[in-house]
Design a protein around this motif. Sequence first.
Motif, PDB file in Angstrom:
ATOM      1  N   GLY A 192      10.421  -5.441  -6.499  1.00 34.79           N
ATOM      2  CA  GLY A 192      10.353  -5.896  -5.117  1.00 34.79           C
ATOM      3  C   GLY A 192      10.650  -7.377  -5.037  1.00 34.79           C
ATOM      4  N   GLN A 229       6.318  -9.946  -1.891  1.00 36.61           N
ATOM      5  CA  GLN A 229       6.153  -8.673  -1.190  1.00 36.61           C
ATOM      6  C   GLN A 229       5.075  -7.772  -1.789  1.00 36.61           C
ATOM      7  N   LYS A 278       4.383  -7.288  -5.432  1.00 34.43           N
ATOM      8  CA  LYS A 278       4.561  -6.714  -6.771  1.00 34.43           C
ATOM      9  C   LYS A 278       3.402  -7.073  -7.700  1.00 34.43           C
ATOM     10  N   CYS A 304       0.287  -5.247  -6.813  1.00 32.70           N
ATOM     11  CA  CYS A 304       0.436  -3.851  -7.214  1.00 32.70           C
ATOM     12  C   CYS A 304       0.138  -3.682  -8.698  1.00 32.70           C
ATOM     13  N   LEU A 344       8.808  -2.044  -3.729  1.00 33.05           N
ATOM     14  CA  LEU A 344       8.288  -2.800  -2.594  1.00 33.05           C
ATOM     15  C   LEU A 344       9.480  -3.330  -1.808  1.00 33.05           C
ATOM     16  N   GLY A 393       2.972  -5.386   0.608  1.00 31.54           N
ATOM     17  CA  GLY A 393       2.441  -4.231  -0.110  1.00 31.54           C
ATOM     18  C   GLY A 393       2.965  -2.893   0.341  1.00 31.54           C
ATOM     19  N   MET A 453       5.287   0.133   0.306  1.00 34.15           N
ATOM     20  CA  MET A 453       6.033   0.573  -0.873  1.00 34.15           C
ATOM     21  C   MET A 453       6.528   2.010  -0.733  1.00 34.15           C
TER      22      MET A 453
END
Length: 507
Positions: free
Chosen positions: A296, A300, A302, A305, A455, A479, A481
């Motif tokens: 991503g 954003q 990553k 995540c 993402l 976030g 996705m």
Amino acid sequence: MTTLTVQQIMSSRFRTSAHADAKTKALMEGLALSTKANVARLAIGRSLAAGALPDDTVDAKGLEIPATSLFTQVDVTTWVGLLATHASIHGGGSFDSMDSFRTAVRRHWHRGASLLMNDWKDVNEDYDAFIGILLKRRSDLPDTRADNGVRALGDMVPAAATEDISKLLIKALSDIGVSADVKGVVHGPRVSRYKVLLRDVNQLDKLRKGLERLALALNLQNMMPTLGTSDEANTLALDIPRPRTTWINAGRKDLEAALDSIPRKDSTLEVFPGQGVTGQNVHFDLATAPHLLVGGATGQGKSVCMHVLIVSLITRHTPDTLKLCLIDPKQVEFAVYEGSKYLWNNEVASGVNQARNAIDALVIEMDSRYVQLKALGVNNVLDARRKAGGFPFIVAFIDELADLIIQDRTVESKIVRLAQAARAAGIHLVLATQRPDAKTFSGLIRSNIPSRIALTVQKSTESQIILDETGAEDLLGKGDMLIKRPGEELERAHGFFLSLTDVEAMI
């Protein structure tokens, strides 16, 4: 008063105390009621009318029942409104997580079951007299209540989120040449999913090609609606993004509730990246993935995540069944895990040289494990673990793989070999990058990493590299996705948000 959604509540499970569970079963028998849920509703209602809850400690040792037994889609918001109003009036605080809501249900059920049992005993277990008590209490309730500023229903989600734009949507669809009817709507954390019936299925291609014009007609600014499948003929799911002021962002408490929602098993690598568009928990077994690519654009989500995936694994395993090989070429992403008992070789591999050495060590470990598996007469680590002990899963998280490959092209072939052969040895890869491009992510790597999380990216070509299809360029950021797993349809999710403080607390 609560940021919970109907979907979160209806996908949950509830239980009372062991003491109240026994009373519930006794009342079921005495009142000839078919389920515990029937008694539970009576008990909760009885408790709501009895003033402030006592400060007693209430255990949670009763048997679970699903929310779909306790509530219905029609009345769940009424129950939440009653519980939230009671908490507000009597100083119980707001429901900021599923745990707090489940606790309120449990405490009311616990108290109400005892009160109902007292009522039952007071009438010498006379059914007609007991029903008369219930009817009298109902008749004594006022037909209306004074407005005390407490919002019972609208607090489920922000007011703008519950706004039904079905009429506007039908008109907007008509403006792009699509005749359709709206058959229902579900408001999720960030988007509202409309169930759309096409009057002419031949207009489906026109709808697909007209999504940009539909966004313009609905004044969605730079956000794009997306299409999904439905469970009825001639219908589809149309996900309409909402303004950010109406988003319900899931955090640490929501992740903790998700982690507790299914039994823990040391034979799986269950991870919980986020919530689906209608609020359900999204999870999958990394052991069957068996490797994952996360990509991503910068900012954003990553990194968050990656932390959520790591925390998911740590909280469901012990250091005896899981080891983490954390490879951090930029030396900033995984510092929070320094000193963790879960670290493979007791270190975070920081910098290019340590990253290269860690990947070499993984290849050596894989080859060594295959020798041991052969000696034990088994073909996977789970059978080896049952037969001889040991053999923890090793999950390697490699951050900024693109930068690592640019600086050292030799690591690519080693990663490909691990991706091709490491699964049976219990070694799994999670590769991440903010720079998805064909030069650094060759077809050989992508073909051996079947599971993907994309993402938000800047261009459709970047989405194509991560997912092998477009779509990630239209995500909402923060976030949002798309998850791709072998043999399954693309799934959209909104990632759990964890701060570094949350990560430290959870590990």
